[in-house]
Structure formats: structure tokens, C-alpha cells
Design an enzyme around this catalytic site. Sequence first.
Site, PDB file in Angstrom:
ATOM      1  N   TRP A  16      24.572  21.428  37.770  1.00 16.06           N
ATOM      2  CA  TRP A  16      23.328  20.663  37.665  1.00 16.06           C
ATOM      3  C   TRP A  16      22.475  21.156  36.505  1.00 16.06           C
ATOM      4  CZ3 TRP A  16      21.357  16.244  38.316  1.00 16.06           C
ATOM      5  CH2 TRP A  16      19.977  16.044  38.265  1.00 16.06           C
TER       6      TRP A  16
ATOM      7  N   GLU B 250      22.908  12.181  38.921  1.00 16.80           N
ATOM      8  CA  GLU B 250      23.845  12.779  39.883  1.00 16.80           C
ATOM      9  C   GLU B 250      25.287  12.403  39.536  1.00 16.80           C
ATOM     10  OE1 GLU B 250      23.150  15.116  41.883  1.00 16.80           O
ATOM     11  OE2 GLU B 250      20.985  14.934  42.074  1.00 16.80           O
TER      12      GLU B 250
ATOM     13  N   TYR C  14      12.058  23.008  38.819  1.00 15.63           N
ATOM     14  CA  TYR C  14      12.773  21.905  39.462  1.00 15.63           C
ATOM     15  C   TYR C  14      12.838  22.144  40.971  1.00 15.63           C
ATOM     16  CZ  TYR C  14      16.452  18.668  40.798  1.00 15.63           C
ATOM     17  OH  TYR C  14      17.182  17.694  41.441  1.00 15.63           O
TER      18      TYR C  14
END
Length: 189
Positions: free
Chosen positions: A57, A49, A27
Site C-alpha cells: 500500500w 485498491e 494515513y
Amino acid sequence: MSSGAVAGPDGRLRCPWGLSAEDYLAYHDEEWGKEVRGDDALYERLCLEAFQSGLSWITILRRREGFRTAFAGFEIKAVAEFTDADAQRLLADPGIIRNRAKIEATLANAKVLAGWAPGELDELIWSHAPEPVAAPRSLADVPAVTPESTALSKALKKAGIRFVGPTTAYALMQACGLVNDHLVDCTAR
């Protein structure tokens, strides 16, 4: 303890968070900070988000495919057609974060965006891209909120988009390449 770039398993320097979990490496290297364009792609990032708010995350990243399946690939027009039965299905889906407020915001946002002209979300978000600044030297140099993210948050809220405060807006800006917050020595910069 330094918060500058650190060497990964291949010896290349990276932002420390990119090495903090195995799932982060790809990522960090291949997605974060790279330009994302297109209404559906930006809608997906905006939703993820929002779901991340208050969580790590990595929790979202590990469930991203579940989110994509649950939310029809984040195609705005498809999600805008979701019904109350779909909302109940989502609340029972173990493949996503089952937060009622976040699910309701995701569905409501799709209904708002479905009425926009093609490219309008892309244009609105990218119109808030700041001028490039010097690369951060350490994590301490990376802000959580900026005047641009505050303005983007206000513009989205004014347009009827929910669950997008200034911090969420800045995380979106980072993830979608509006800003480049890879550290100065990071190989992904």
C-alpha cells in the site's frame, strides 16, 4: 513478537503497520477506517485498491497525487471520457503504476459507473457494510476476506466492475470505514 498496538513517537498506541513507514502515520491516524461517502471518492478508493493488488500500500500512497493528476481527480464522468490516447499516456506516466490491466480496468469501470444514477455506487458499497464486531486485539484477528467482502465483490462484478476480488473489496471496506479494523488499543479507533 506481539502484533498488538504499539507506541508511536508521541507515545500513543497505534496499529503496528501505521508506524512501519513515515508516510503511513497520517494515513493511519486521519484516513484509514474513516467513513468515505460519494461516488467519486469511492471510485478513487476502488481504483487505488485495485492498483495496490500485488503491491505494498505504501507504493500506492506515495503515488496517490500522481494518480489523482493522471486520472482527472477520479471524477467518474471525466475518466469515462478518456480515449485510447489517454490510455497510452497513462502507460507512459511515471507518476502512477503503469500496469496495462489495471489502467484498462480503471477506464472501463468509469465508463460503467458513468451510466449509474448519482449515489448508486455509494449505495451499493455501503449496503455491504457488516454489523460492527468486537475490535481486533492483534493483527492476527484482522481478516483478509469476509462474507460481506465476497458479496460486495460479486455485486460489483455482476454490475460490470473489473479488478475487484474479495480481498480488494475488503481492503476497500477497511479504508472507507465500512469496518473498523483498528486494534482495540489503537488511538485511531
